[in-house]
Design a protein around this motif. Sequence first.
Motif, short mmCIF file in Angstrom:
data_model
loop_
_atom_site.label_atom_id
_atom_site.label_comp_id
_atom_site.label_asym_id
_atom_site.label_seq_id
_atom_site.Cartn_x
_atom_site.Cartn_y
_atom_site.Cartn_z
N THR A 170 5.48 40.94 -45.87
CA THR A 170 6.14 42.33 -45.98
C THR A 170 4.86 43.16 -45.33
OG1 THR A 170 6.98 41.94 -48.24
CG2 THR A 170 6.56 44.39 -47.56
N CYS A 171 5.26 43.87 -44.46
CA CYS A 171 4.57 44.90 -43.57
C CYS A 171 5.20 46.32 -43.27
CB CYS A 171 3.96 44.15 -42.18
SG CYS A 171 2.91 45.17 -41.41
N THR A 172 4.48 47.35 -43.43
CA THR A 172 5.01 48.68 -43.10
C THR A 172 4.66 49.25 -42.01
OG1 THR A 172 5.36 49.02 -45.53
CG2 THR A 172 5.23 51.09 -43.96
N THR B 271 12.78 52.36 -34.23
CA THR B 271 12.47 53.38 -35.08
C THR B 271 12.97 54.63 -34.55
OG1 THR B 271 10.33 53.90 -33.82
CG2 THR B 271 10.14 52.63 -35.71
N VAL C 236 -0.34 48.35 -43.62
CA VAL C 236 0.49 49.18 -42.83
C VAL C 236 -0.17 49.11 -41.31
CG1 VAL C 236 0.76 51.92 -42.59
CG2 VAL C 236 0.56 50.72 -44.91
N GLY D 90 14.43 51.13 -43.28
CA GLY D 90 13.68 52.33 -43.48
C GLY D 90 14.24 53.46 -42.36
N VAL E 252 8.96 55.66 -40.71
CA VAL E 252 8.16 54.61 -41.50
C VAL E 252 9.20 53.68 -41.58
CG1 VAL E 252 7.17 53.90 -43.70
CG2 VAL E 252 6.78 56.07 -42.57
N TYR F 232 10.38 42.70 -43.79
CA TYR F 232 10.32 41.87 -45.19
C TYR F 232 10.90 40.36 -44.54
CZ TYR F 232 10.93 39.51 -49.43
OH TYR F 232 11.02 38.56 -50.48
N THR G 150 9.68 49.17 -42.89
CA THR G 150 9.17 47.94 -43.35
C THR G 150 9.95 46.71 -43.11
OG1 THR G 150 8.63 49.16 -45.40
CG2 THR G 150 8.86 46.87 -45.80
#
Length: 131
Positions: A77-79, A106, A56, A127, A112, A116, A114
Motif C-alpha cells: 500500500t502506498c499513497t 491523477t 506517501v 482516489g 491523492v 493497493y 492510493t
Amino acid sequence: ETALAVNVGSAGAFVVNGGALGTPSSGSIASTLISVTENTQTGTTYSVASTDNGKVVTLNNGSAITVTVPTLSAGFTCTFIQKGAGQVTFSASGTTISNAHSQTKTFGQYAVVTLYGLSSTSFVLAGDTGT
C-alpha cells in the motif's frame, strides 16, 4: 524523506511533530504514535519500490510524470500526491492496474491516489483519478 509524527494524547488531543494542538490530560487514553514517511520525487519518471510500502510519495514536476508499477508484495500500500502541475500516469510493468473507472492517471494538481496490491501482480488504483 521526511517523517511526520502525529501523537494522540491521553485526552485525544493531537501533537504534530512535537507542536501541541491541544493539551492532553493524563489518565484516559494511552498515547499512540503514527508515523508516515514521505518520499519526495521531483523527476518525470519514478519506479515504485518495495521500500515505498506504507509511505506517501509526493510527485512534483511541471511536466508529465510516469510512475512504473513493477511486481511487489500482496498487501503493498502506498499513497501518491501530485504536488506539481505535471499529471501522473501509472504504468504497469509485468503487473495489472485496475480502477473503477479504468483510469490510470491523477485528476490534477493536489490529487491523492492510493495503490493497493491485491497480489504481487494485481493492483488497484483508487482516489483522485482522471483521464
